[in-house]
Design a protein around this motif. Structure first.
Motif, PDB file in Angstrom:
ATOM      1  N   ASN A 570       1.840 -13.850 -17.246  1.00  0.00           N
ATOM      2  CA  ASN A 570       1.998 -12.522 -16.533  1.00  0.00           C
ATOM      3  C   ASN A 570       0.439 -11.916 -16.333  1.00  0.00           C
ATOM      4  OD1 ASN A 570       4.677 -11.606 -16.318  1.00  0.00           O
ATOM      5  ND2 ASN A 570       4.979 -12.003 -18.367  1.00  0.00           N
ATOM      6  N   LEU A 571      -0.387 -12.330 -17.162  1.00  0.00           N
ATOM      7  CA  LEU A 571      -1.496 -11.437 -17.096  1.00  0.00           C
ATOM      8  C   LEU A 571      -2.358 -12.166 -15.873  1.00  0.00           C
ATOM      9  CD1 LEU A 571      -2.829 -10.934 -20.798  1.00  0.00           C
ATOM     10  CD2 LEU A 571      -2.176  -9.484 -18.961  1.00  0.00           C
ATOM     11  N   ASN A 574      -1.067 -10.899 -12.911  1.00  0.00           N
ATOM     12  CA  ASN A 574      -1.794  -9.489 -12.662  1.00  0.00           C
ATOM     13  C   ASN A 574      -3.030  -9.885 -11.968  1.00  0.00           C
ATOM     14  OD1 ASN A 574      -3.924  -7.681 -14.612  1.00  0.00           O
ATOM     15  ND2 ASN A 574      -2.310  -6.677 -13.341  1.00  0.00           N
ATOM     16  N   LEU A 577      -2.861 -10.638  -8.546  1.00  0.00           N
ATOM     17  CA  LEU A 577      -2.317  -9.708  -7.355  1.00  0.00           C
ATOM     18  C   LEU A 577      -3.357  -8.535  -7.212  1.00  0.00           C
ATOM     19  CD1 LEU A 577       1.355  -9.576  -8.877  1.00  0.00           C
ATOM     20  CD2 LEU A 577       0.367 -10.387  -6.454  1.00  0.00           C
ATOM     21  N   VAL A 578      -4.226  -8.306  -8.400  1.00  0.00           N
ATOM     22  CA  VAL A 578      -5.101  -6.995  -8.138  1.00  0.00           C
ATOM     23  C   VAL A 578      -6.017  -7.520  -6.838  1.00  0.00           C
ATOM     24  CG1 VAL A 578      -6.809  -6.059  -9.609  1.00  0.00           C
ATOM     25  CG2 VAL A 578      -4.643  -6.301 -10.567  1.00  0.00           C
ATOM     26  N   GLN A 581      -5.567  -5.752  -4.185  1.00  0.00           N
ATOM     27  CA  GLN A 581      -5.943  -4.092  -4.112  1.00  0.00           C
ATOM     28  C   GLN A 581      -7.538  -3.882  -4.105  1.00  0.00           C
ATOM     29  OE1 GLN A 581      -3.905  -2.064  -3.474  1.00  0.00           O
ATOM     30  NE2 GLN A 581      -1.716  -3.024  -3.810  1.00  0.00           N
TER      31      GLN A 581
ATOM     32  N   PRO B 230      -2.413   2.873  -4.617  1.00  0.00           N
ATOM     33  CA  PRO B 230      -3.305   2.697  -5.837  1.00  0.00           C
ATOM     34  C   PRO B 230      -4.524   3.603  -5.402  1.00  0.00           C
ATOM     35  CG  PRO B 230      -3.090   0.623  -5.298  1.00  0.00           C
ATOM     36  CD  PRO B 230      -2.252   1.071  -4.352  1.00  0.00           C
ATOM     37  N   MET B 278      13.096  -7.047  -1.000  1.00  0.00           N
ATOM     38  CA  MET B 278      12.059  -5.865  -0.990  1.00  0.00           C
ATOM     39  C   MET B 278      12.126  -5.258  -2.409  1.00  0.00           C
ATOM     40  SD  MET B 278      12.067  -4.046   2.898  1.00  0.00           S
ATOM     41  CE  MET B 278      11.169  -2.752   2.483  1.00  0.00           C
ATOM     42  N   LEU B 285       6.004  -7.177  -8.626  1.00  0.00           N
ATOM     43  CA  LEU B 285       4.792  -6.943  -8.127  1.00  0.00           C
ATOM     44  C   LEU B 285       3.963  -5.600  -8.935  1.00  0.00           C
ATOM     45  CD1 LEU B 285       4.769  -9.473  -6.478  1.00  0.00           C
ATOM     46  CD2 LEU B 285       3.882  -8.184  -4.564  1.00  0.00           C
ATOM     47  N   TRP B 288       3.462  -6.067 -12.464  1.00  0.00           N
ATOM     48  CA  TRP B 288       2.488  -7.056 -12.666  1.00  0.00           C
ATOM     49  C   TRP B 288       1.163  -6.335 -12.349  1.00  0.00           C
ATOM     50  CZ3 TRP B 288       5.846 -11.523 -10.340  1.00  0.00           C
ATOM     51  CH2 TRP B 288       6.438 -12.239 -11.603  1.00  0.00           C
ATOM     52  N   LEU B 289       1.270  -5.446 -11.327  1.00  0.00           N
ATOM     53  CA  LEU B 289      -0.121  -5.167 -10.739  1.00  0.00           C
ATOM     54  C   LEU B 289      -0.550  -4.011 -11.867  1.00  0.00           C
ATOM     55  CD1 LEU B 289       0.478  -4.526  -7.053  1.00  0.00           C
ATOM     56  CD2 LEU B 289      -1.273  -5.619  -7.974  1.00  0.00           C
ATOM     57  N   ALA B 290       0.227  -3.430 -12.543  1.00  0.00           N
ATOM     58  CA  ALA B 290      -0.231  -2.387 -13.629  1.00  0.00           C
ATOM     59  C   ALA B 290      -0.503  -2.956 -14.784  1.00  0.00           C
ATOM     60  CB  ALA B 290       1.232  -1.368 -13.423  1.00  0.00           C
ATOM     61  N   LEU B 291      -0.340  -4.295 -15.037  1.00  0.00           N
ATOM     62  CA  LEU B 291      -0.373  -4.668 -16.650  1.00  0.00           C
ATOM     63  C   LEU B 291      -1.720  -4.344 -17.039  1.00  0.00           C
ATOM     64  CD1 LEU B 291       1.122  -8.117 -16.852  1.00  0.00           C
ATOM     65  CD2 LEU B 291       1.711  -6.168 -17.867  1.00  0.00           C
ATOM     66  N   GLN B 292      -2.903  -4.572 -16.622  1.00  0.00           N
ATOM     67  CA  GLN B 292      -4.204  -4.338 -17.374  1.00  0.00           C
ATOM     68  C   GLN B 292      -5.023  -3.271 -16.655  1.00  0.00           C
ATOM     69  OE1 GLN B 292      -6.504  -7.831 -18.407  1.00  0.00           O
ATOM     70  NE2 GLN B 292      -4.871  -9.197 -17.367  1.00  0.00           N
ATOM     71  N   ARG B 298      -3.780   4.925 -11.166  1.00  0.00           N
ATOM     72  CA  ARG B 298      -3.632   3.597 -10.361  1.00  0.00           C
ATOM     73  C   ARG B 298      -2.572   3.079 -11.251  1.00  0.00           C
ATOM     74  NH1 ARG B 298      -7.594   1.789  -6.977  1.00  0.00           N
ATOM     75  NH2 ARG B 298      -6.979  -0.293  -6.764  1.00  0.00           N
ATOM     76  N   TYR B 302       1.160   2.077  -9.352  1.00  0.00           N
ATOM     77  CA  TYR B 302       1.872   0.979  -9.500  1.00  0.00           C
ATOM     78  C   TYR B 302       3.223   0.952 -10.021  1.00  0.00           C
ATOM     79  CZ  TYR B 302      -2.722  -1.360  -8.491  1.00  0.00           C
ATOM     80  OH  TYR B 302      -3.763  -1.852  -8.048  1.00  0.00           O
ATOM     81  N   VAL B 424       7.970  -6.364 -18.471  1.00  0.00           N
ATOM     82  CA  VAL B 424       6.751  -6.172 -18.199  1.00  0.00           C
ATOM     83  C   VAL B 424       6.116  -4.780 -18.274  1.00  0.00           C
ATOM     84  CG1 VAL B 424       5.000  -6.904 -16.441  1.00  0.00           C
ATOM     85  CG2 VAL B 424       6.915  -8.459 -16.663  1.00  0.00           C
ATOM     86  N   TYR B 427       4.844  -3.365 -21.343  1.00  0.00           N
ATOM     87  CA  TYR B 427       3.723  -3.407 -21.940  1.00  0.00           C
ATOM     88  C   TYR B 427       2.495  -2.790 -21.663  1.00  0.00           C
ATOM     89  CZ  TYR B 427      -0.654  -6.325 -22.292  1.00  0.00           C
ATOM     90  OH  TYR B 427      -1.918  -6.689 -22.577  1.00  0.00           O
TER      91      TYR B 427
END
Lengths: 607, 485
Positions: A570-571, A574, A577-578, A581, B230, B278, B285, B288-292, B298, B302, B424, B427
């Protein structure tokens, strides 16, 4: 109509609990006590008024829909209360005895800096217990069931700075959890067949399930009851639960929560009547438990543990009563037991406080001289426990024994074992009395007697009266249980338990009375009995150690490595995908247009 | 236009009246407090009017608009979020007086009312012209709000990005509408996809509809048109971000669901397939984009992508089965999303200042908020728990509705994506909550005293719990209201 106010009764302790929680640290002990005890007092008054009206109307069932809770199509779960003769008795015991115990607890905990937290838990407990007995569906019952379990856990470990208390709380929680899990499976089984958890609908038509399925569902319910009520094989938590403050032991581990199992079976009894074999099992569980607890109580040295084992054995009688189809007698015994056992625990609490927190009976002695009033209360409680004729315990125990002799699911074998249990009860009760109240004093007593005006004494007086006279109350269950004529047994059968108790008294006299220097003997048998007949030892070998072994084996997180991979995946996704952006408008524009094109392409591709 | 039709337009008219009042007031005497007061009173009056004469059936008002329960419910939601933003703005602007007098604070309320008006028109649209009118009125006013603080470089950058990209998206939408008009020959929404002489939809018409969906999906930031989200969220003043994430999403979703409910039978399978992909992509997505992510704004962007994916699930199911139940689920989910967004952004707004170069945004700044402002931190934690779909919050009920519906439909791909996405999502939602309750390190955050705003936030927070505990309360209402939909 008074009874329209029924929902106020559980609401009062809940409100008080929430209020105490919100005002944490802002109230003086006196205000805490007034709020905590006052809310219970009001609830008790309301219960009295509703009770009078209820019995004037002949015990007619009253259902109150408070609000629609979960509007699930087909099986809505609503917040509804169900007042019938069974829940009326339970509610009276919980609120009435609970109020007196709260009152006593206010005095007992007055100097404790954590008194506010204490009353938050206590009031919350009463609310949960009321939900358990008043709820008209099994979801509410289960919520209450878990709620009282939680409060029991919190209160056993109330003095959390002592690791032993926390361990006891954990043990109580985990052991009852085993039963709760069984019960939950049972409830889900019921739900899958009845498609509702509304109690009247289930007990009104038990034929929906065939006997085989019902057998399993009932067995699982018994599993839950056994865990909550500390019966074999889930009885090991109750003696350790005495680590909590004494009022907690009186309220939760004597008068109310531990009898929830009895209530559950009584409430669901039409299901059990379909499968009488389960009732045989219930009767056997009760009988074995009452014998086991009686033996274990013989050698205990801690006054609270003696009472805990005695509670276990009295609940054993209730289970025997349930198993012998005498549901009314079981509930009757539940009520009288709540009176005299709450009394016993609270007098024990007074003695413990007086003796500078000494709980070993062999270090007490001679208390009739130094604490005459408290000691006579103890005597009255013990007489009721032994079921001396005229006291409340006599009527209820006699009713259970009489039913046992004749019931098709019990019979003379169980009857004689139960009579032997009465003998054991008598021995350990008088042993307790003789060692604690007679002989020479081994311990300095705090200054000042508990006179009639003491807050340690006033709440006990109603219980003393009830412990003596509570048996004269004629409880009527004609709307709840379908019962035959009460059996009339030959006189000798009715006298036998009395003789057994008398023999017990004589033996206790012979063994314990005249010896001023009596001490506990340390033999093998004593150690075996002291530890509750080796159940802890067995479970330690059978369950705890293997589980710990697995835990040790998994210490390196063997199983977790799979999850680590998922986390890593998952990380990484991430991070990948980031990158899309990147903040560049040009790229966003291309990507957006490409996205639109992708959608269009998809349409044409799949056409 | 008959008098009755005017009467039905009452909520919209009240908003318009408020706009005129604000314009006059700005000319007469500049006074932010008064402007805020007018704005709030207008919104409340419009809400009262709307609830009072809530539509029971479909009634058309000229060719351009129609008045019906689903749109009515969405309008209430629009007024609800606008009111929240208006109440927060006063606190947020607080010490804006340092700015030159020509750049005062009143215009924000004007823009807010204009945008809200656009949103309400959009929910009522029954014609391509009114659709575009509402969409652009809403979008352009919002654009000004996003760039409202011209001192902030990031705000300007975000607004420019939004302008360019949404221009592209609108042109895609227009192209799609043109295709549809070319084949059907009508601009009324309900006739837009009816082919002349009742034949099947041509490829041109289908492409047209897909482009329309793409244009709307841009506004909803659904994958693959989510790229702008974002940057714009992060750049804008925090209160405007709240407005963007709540109002425009709600209004656009209202028109989207209206459109996909009128597509002809033979197009259903294609459309369901497309929307399913979609939705799945957005849920996965977005999370996943928000994870870290370290910036809350932002992160919320996400998270919005993911949540729009969830709501789209309701739309997909609506095409397939019983409409009213699906609308109930979608409305509940949307409401849950709005409540949580309002609460999170409200806390950020209360802790930020409009005239600073940056809002409070980075996660480390929030570290230990609980030990300074326990109440604000509790509210924020509740809101994040609701977004994560924890039981006893309203977010759980919303997810529960959608999951039940998706299972009923045996849409296993959707169900899987919903569950994976939720896991996800947990998290990073929990990461924020951990930070809130972590030991306090150095920063000191001050929150201004604002009684009315705080009461409002408390009420919204209470509704989060009450609706979570007693779903029947609103569920029954919704069912009664939307039953005809």
């Amino acid at each position: 109509m008074m009874r329209d106010w029924l929902y106020i009764i559980p609401l009062l302790p809940l409100l008080s609990s929430v209020l105490l929680l919100l005002l944490a640290g802002k109230l003086k002990p006196m205000q805490v006590a007034l709020l905590g005890v006052g809310s219970m007092g009001l609830a008790a008054l309301l219960t009295l008024l509703i009770g009078i009206e209820f019995y004037q109307q002949g015990g007619e069932v009253f259902q109150q829909a408070v609000f629609n809770w979960l509007p699930i199509a087909g099986a809505p779960v609503n917040f509804g209360l169900h007042l019938d003769q069974l829940s009326m008795v339970m509610m009276s015991v919980i609120v009435g005895v609970g109020w007196l115990i709260h009152w006593y607890a206010a005095a007992y905990m007055y100097t404790d800096p954590q008194i506010q937290r204490f009353f938050v838990y206590m009031n919350l407990f009463v609310f949960a217990m009321l939900m358990l007995v008043l709820g008209d569906n099994l979801v509410l019952l289960f919520l209450g069931w878990e709620g009282v379990g939680l409060c029991s856990f919190l209160l056993i470990g109330f003095w959390q700075y002592d690791a032993e208390n926390v361990l006891a709380a954990k043990k109580a929680f985990i052991v009852t959890r085993v039963g709760d899990t069984a019960m939950m499976i049972g409830l889900l089984m019921l739900f899958s067949h009845f498609n509702t958890l509304f109690i009247p609908a289930i007990v009104g038509d038990p034929q929906v399930m065939n006997d085989d399925q019902l057998w399993w569902a009932c067995l699982l319910l018994v599993g839950g009851a056994v865990g909550k009520s500390a019966q074999i094989p889930l009885q090991t938590w109750l003696p350790d639960a005495m680590a909590g403050p004494t009022p907690v032991s009186a309220l939760i581990h004597a008068a109310t929560m531990v009898t929830a199992g009895v209530y559950l079976i009584a409430r669901m009894h039409p299901l059990f009547l379909q499968v009488p074999h389960i009732l045989e099992i219930v009767a056997w569980i009760g009988t074995l438990t009452l014998l086991l607890a009686g033996f274990a109580a013989l050698v205990q040295t801690d006054i609270k543990r003696i009472l805990a084992y005695s509670t276990m054995s009295q609940i054993g009688y209730m289970f025997l009563g349930l198993g012998a189809l005498a549901f009314d007698s079981a509930i009757f015994h539940l009520m009288t037991h709540a009176f005299f056992k709450a009394l016993l625990f609270m007098t024990a609490g007074s003695i413990i406080v007086k003796l500078h927190h000494e709980q070993n009976i062999f270090k007490m002695g001679g208390l009739f001289k130094s604490l005459p009033l408290t000691s006579s209360f103890l005597l009255i409680g013990l007489l009721a426990l032994v079921a001396v004729p005229g006291t409340s315990g006599f009527f209820s125990k006699e009713a259970i024994l009489a039913a046992t002799w004749q019931a098709p699911t019990a019979g003379p074998v169980l009857w004689s074992m139960a009579v032997f249990g009465a003998f054991l009860t008598s021995v350990y009760s008088f042993r307790l009395l003789f060692i604690v109240c007679f002989g020479t004093a081994h311990h300095p007593v705090k200054e000042g007697d508990f006179s009639f005006s003491s807050q340690y004494v006033v709440p006990l007086i109603p219980l003393v009266v009830l412990a003596i006279m509570g048996g004269w109350v004629m409880l009527d269950f004609d709307q709840v249980f379908v019962l035959g004529e009460h059996p009339h047994l030959p006189l000798w059968l009715e006298l036998t338990p009395l003789v057994a108790a008398l023999v017990g008294l004589l033996i206790a006299w012979w063994l314990y009375f005249p010896r001023p220097t009596a001490v506990a003997k340390e033999g093998r048998l004593q150690t075996f009995l002291l530890g509750g007949l080796g159940f802890d030892w067995l479970y330690e070998r059978l369950l705890t150690r293997p589980l710990q072994l697995i835990a040790r084996w998994n210490k390196g997180d063997v199983i977790d490595s799979g999850y680590h991979f998922i986390a890593w995946l998952n990380l990484s996704l991430n991070e990948l995908l980031v990158m899309s952006q990147n903040g560049k408008t040009r790229w966003y524009l291309y990507a957006t247009v490409a996205g639109g094109a992708l959608m269009l392409g998809g349409l044409i591709w799949w056409r | 236009m008959s008098f009755h039709e005017l009467w039905l337009l009452l909520p919209v008219l009240i908003i318009s009246l408020g706009i005129i009042l604000l314009l006059l007031q700005a000319a007469w005497r500049r006074q932010p407090k008064l402007a805020q007061g007018i704005c709030v009173v207008t919104l409340i009056a419009a809400a009262v009017a709307l609830i009072w004469q809530f539509p029971v059936g479909v009634q058309s008002i000229t060719l351009l608009f129609e008045y019906e329960p689903v749109g009515g419910f969405f309008s209430i939601l629009l007024l609800f979020v606008s009111l929240s933003v208006a109440l927060l703005q006063g606190v947020y602007m607080g010490s804006y007086s340092k700015m030159p007098s020509t750049e005062a604070a009143e215009e924000f309320y004007l823009l807010l009312l204009l945008s809200c008006l656009g949103g309400m028109l959009l929910t009522m649209a029954s014609h391509v012209a009114s659709l575009l009118l509402g969409l652009e009125l809403m979008g352009l006013s919002m654009l000004a709000m996003l760039a409202y603080n011209r001192e902030r470089r990031l705000a300007l950058e975000g607004a420019i990005k939004y302008l360019l990209l949404s221009g592209a998206a609108t042109s895609v939408l227009l192209l799609g509408l043109a295709f549809l008009y070319a084949t059907s020959g009508s601009l009324v929404l309900s006739e837009l996809m009816q082919m002349p002489n009742g034949g099947a939809m041509s490829l041109l018409a289908k492409s047209g509809f897909v482009l329309v969906i793409a244009g709307l999906a841009f506004k909803l930031s659904l994958v693959p048109l989510h790229f702008w989200t974002p940057d714009v969220y992060q750049g804008a003043p925090v209160n405007s971000t709240l407005f963007l994430t709540s109002l425009s999403k709600t209004a656009v979703f209202a028109i989207l669901i209206k459109l996909i409910l009128i597509i002809p039978q033979d197009f259903e399978a294609d459309l369901i397939r497309m929307l399913t992909w979609m939705a799945i992509a957005s849920m996965l997505l977005g999370n996943w984009l928000a994870l870290q992510q370290q910036s809350i704004k932002r992160l919320m962007a996400y998270s919005a992508i993911a949540h729009m994916g969830y709501i789209l699930v309701a739309g997909i199911i609506a095409i397939d089965i019983d409409h009213s139940l699906v609308l109930e689920g979608a409305s509940y989910y949307l409401l849950a999303y709005l409540i949580a967004s309002i609460l999170i952004f409200a806390v950020l707004t209360l802790l930020s200042r409009f005239d600073d170069q940056h809002d409070l945004d980075e996660l480390p700044q929030l570290q230990g908020l609980f030990w300074q402002h326990p109440w604000l931190a509790t509210i924020m934690a509740l809101a994040f728990l609701s977004l994560a779909g924890m039981p006893i919050t309203v977010g759980f009920i919303g997810k529960f509705y959608l999951l039940t519906l998706a299972i009923k439909l045996s849409a296993w791909w959707l169900v899987t994506a919903m569950i994976v996405g939720s896991a996800v999502g947990l998290y990073y939602y929990l990461r924020v909550i951990f930070a809130l309750f972590a030991p306090l390190e150095n920063s000191t955050l001050s929150a201004p005293k604002a009684l009315v705003t705080n009461i409002w936030i408390t009420v919204v927070a209470a509704s989060l719990l009450v609706l979570g505990l007693l779903p029947g309360l609103l569920g029954n209402e919704l069912r009664a209201v939307l039953g005809v939909g």
